[in-house]
Motif scaffolding. Structure first.
Motif, PDB file in Angstrom:
ATOM      1  N   MET A 197       0.825  -1.210   0.000  1.00 45.19           N
ATOM      2  CA  MET A 197       0.000   0.000   0.000  1.00 45.19           C
ATOM      3  C   MET A 197       0.858   1.258   0.000  1.00 45.19           C
ATOM      4  O   MET A 197       0.503   2.261  -0.628  1.00 45.19           O
ATOM      5  CB  MET A 197      -0.970  -0.010   1.182  1.00 45.19           C
ATOM      6  CG  MET A 197      -2.062  -1.062   1.054  1.00 45.19           C
ATOM      7  SD  MET A 197      -2.986  -1.023  -0.514  1.00 45.19           S
ATOM      8  CE  MET A 197      -3.798   0.548  -0.396  1.00 45.19           C
ATOM      9  N   ASN A 198       2.007   1.225   0.659  1.00 47.07           N
ATOM     10  CA  ASN A 198       2.923   2.371   0.612  1.00 47.07           C
ATOM     11  C   ASN A 198       3.433   2.595  -0.810  1.00 47.07           C
ATOM     12  O   ASN A 198       3.501   3.731  -1.289  1.00 47.07           O
ATOM     13  CB  ASN A 198       4.092   2.195   1.575  1.00 47.07           C
ATOM     14  CG  ASN A 198       3.766   2.672   2.961  1.00 47.07           C
ATOM     15  OD1 ASN A 198       3.220   3.752   3.150  1.00 47.07           O
ATOM     16  ND2 ASN A 198       4.091   1.867   3.951  1.00 47.07           N
ATOM     17  N   LYS A 199       3.775   1.508  -1.505  1.00 48.99           N
ATOM     18  CA  LYS A 199       4.224   1.623  -2.898  1.00 48.99           C
ATOM     19  C   LYS A 199       3.116   2.203  -3.770  1.00 48.99           C
ATOM     20  O   LYS A 199       3.344   3.115  -4.560  1.00 48.99           O
ATOM     21  CB  LYS A 199       4.642   0.260  -3.455  1.00 48.99           C
ATOM     22  CG  LYS A 199       5.963  -0.240  -2.954  1.00 48.99           C
ATOM     23  CD  LYS A 199       6.278  -1.603  -3.562  1.00 48.99           C
ATOM     24  CE  LYS A 199       7.549  -2.161  -3.000  1.00 48.99           C
ATOM     25  NZ  LYS A 199       7.843  -3.499  -3.534  1.00 48.99           N
ATOM     26  N   LEU A 200       1.919   1.648  -3.618  1.00 53.52           N
ATOM     27  CA  LEU A 200       0.799   2.107  -4.432  1.00 53.52           C
ATOM     28  C   LEU A 200       0.410   3.542  -4.086  1.00 53.52           C
ATOM     29  O   LEU A 200       0.054   4.322  -4.979  1.00 53.52           O
ATOM     30  CB  LEU A 200      -0.399   1.166  -4.271  1.00 53.52           C
ATOM     31  CG  LEU A 200      -0.194  -0.272  -4.748  1.00 53.52           C
ATOM     32  CD1 LEU A 200      -1.453  -1.102  -4.513  1.00 53.52           C
ATOM     33  CD2 LEU A 200       0.240  -0.323  -6.200  1.00 53.52           C
ATOM     34  N   LEU A 201       0.515   3.909  -2.824  1.00 49.96           N
ATOM     35  CA  LEU A 201       0.224   5.284  -2.411  1.00 49.96           C
ATOM     36  C   LEU A 201       1.227   6.252  -3.027  1.00 49.96           C
ATOM     37  O   LEU A 201       0.852   7.348  -3.465  1.00 49.96           O
ATOM     38  CB  LEU A 201       0.224   5.382  -0.883  1.00 49.96           C
ATOM     39  CG  LEU A 201      -0.235   6.688  -0.263  1.00 49.96           C
ATOM     40  CD1 LEU A 201      -1.636   7.061  -0.727  1.00 49.96           C
ATOM     41  CD2 LEU A 201      -0.209   6.589   1.259  1.00 49.96           C
ATOM     42  N   ASN A 202       2.482   5.846  -3.109  1.00 53.82           N
ATOM     43  CA  ASN A 202       3.500   6.690  -3.756  1.00 53.82           C
ATOM     44  C   ASN A 202       3.211   6.865  -5.243  1.00 53.82           C
ATOM     45  O   ASN A 202       3.461   7.928  -5.807  1.00 53.82           O
ATOM     46  CB  ASN A 202       4.900   6.115  -3.559  1.00 53.82           C
ATOM     47  CG  ASN A 202       5.426   6.326  -2.167  1.00 53.82           C
ATOM     48  OD1 ASN A 202       5.079   7.291  -1.510  1.00 53.82           O
ATOM     49  ND2 ASN A 202       6.255   5.417  -1.701  1.00 53.82           N
ATOM     50  N   ILE A 203       2.707   5.830  -5.874  1.00 50.88           N
ATOM     51  CA  ILE A 203       2.425   5.877  -7.311  1.00 50.88           C
ATOM     52  C   ILE A 203       1.133   6.641  -7.596  1.00 50.88           C
ATOM     53  O   ILE A 203       1.084   7.502  -8.469  1.00 50.88           O
ATOM     54  CB  ILE A 203       2.342   4.455  -7.898  1.00 50.88           C
ATOM     55  CG1 ILE A 203       3.715   3.768  -7.817  1.00 50.88           C
ATOM     56  CG2 ILE A 203       1.857   4.495  -9.353  1.00 50.88           C
ATOM     57  CD1 ILE A 203       3.684   2.276  -8.124  1.00 50.88           C
ATOM     58  N   TYR A 204       0.067   6.299  -6.869  1.00 52.45           N
ATOM     59  CA  TYR A 204      -1.266   6.795  -7.207  1.00 52.45           C
ATOM     60  C   TYR A 204      -1.840   7.818  -6.219  1.00 52.45           C
ATOM     61  O   TYR A 204      -2.964   8.288  -6.415  1.00 52.45           O
ATOM     62  CB  TYR A 204      -2.252   5.621  -7.292  1.00 52.45           C
ATOM     63  CG  TYR A 204      -1.853   4.555  -8.275  1.00 52.45           C
ATOM     64  CD1 TYR A 204      -1.862   4.802  -9.640  1.00 52.45           C
ATOM     65  CD2 TYR A 204      -1.465   3.284  -7.841  1.00 52.45           C
ATOM     66  CE1 TYR A 204      -1.497   3.822 -10.554  1.00 52.45           C
ATOM     67  CE2 TYR A 204      -1.114   2.297  -8.744  1.00 52.45           C
ATOM     68  CZ  TYR A 204      -1.128   2.573 -10.092  1.00 52.45           C
ATOM     69  OH  TYR A 204      -0.769   1.598 -10.995  1.00 52.45           O
ATOM     70  N   GLY A 205      -1.090   8.169  -5.203  1.00 48.77           N
ATOM     71  CA  GLY A 205      -1.605   9.051  -4.151  1.00 48.77           C
ATOM     72  C   GLY A 205      -2.176  10.361  -4.653  1.00 48.77           C
ATOM     73  O   GLY A 205      -3.178  10.852  -4.137  1.00 48.77           O
ATOM     74  N   GLU A 206      -1.560  10.928  -5.672  1.00 45.65           N
ATOM     75  CA  GLU A 206      -2.026  12.218  -6.191  1.00 45.65           C
ATOM     76  C   GLU A 206      -3.384  12.103  -6.880  1.00 45.65           C
ATOM     77  O   GLU A 206      -4.023  13.124  -7.154  1.00 45.65           O
ATOM     78  CB  GLU A 206      -1.001  12.808  -7.157  1.00 45.65           C
ATOM     79  CG  GLU A 206       0.325  13.182  -6.500  1.00 45.65           C
ATOM     80  CD  GLU A 206       0.169  14.171  -5.348  1.00 45.65           C
ATOM     81  OE1 GLU A 206      -0.584  15.155  -5.504  1.00 45.65           O
ATOM     82  OE2 GLU A 206       0.783  13.941  -4.289  1.00 45.65           O
TER      83      GLU A 206
END
Length: 111
Positions: free
Chosen positions: A13-22
């Motif tokens: 989820m941290n990886k995905l948040l970095n990718i898609y957080g914006e």
């Protein structure tokens, strides 16, 4: 869910948040960041933001669903991992034909 599964989920989820957080709302992004990056509990996030636990849980649920949908559609994290795996194989491969095959596989992943 055991501790290893939970840790793997947090890392993912941290990886995905970095990718898609914006692509999330500011509130969803901040709450997911508090939960996954800062390891705050739902109660702590609720108290810090002066909102109900239900509001925090709702933002987590909706944010998680959005991020998972983005990854299912765009597969950026999957493709990044695949390319890194192929590059590692390429680095270790001495056979020129196999190296060329790996290069072709990398091209297919990033096209």
């Amino acid at each position: 869910m055991n501790n290893l599964d939970n840790l793997e989920k947090v890392i993912l989820m941290n990886k995905l948040l970095n990718i898609y957080g914006e692509l999330l709302t500011n509130t969803q992004k901040e709450i997911l960041s508090d939960y996954y990056e800062l390891n705050l509990s739902i109660s702590e996030i609720s108290e810090n933001r002066n909102i109900s636990r239900a509001a925090v849980e709702d933002a987590l649920k909706k944010g998680n669903k959005k991020i998972e949908n983005f990854e299912n559609t765009l597969q950026i994290s999957y493709k990044n991992k695949k390319v890194l795996d192929l590059l590692n194989q390429l680095e270790d491969e001495s056979n020129e034909n196999k190296r060329l095959q790996l290069i072709d596989e990398i091209r297919k992943v990033i096209e």
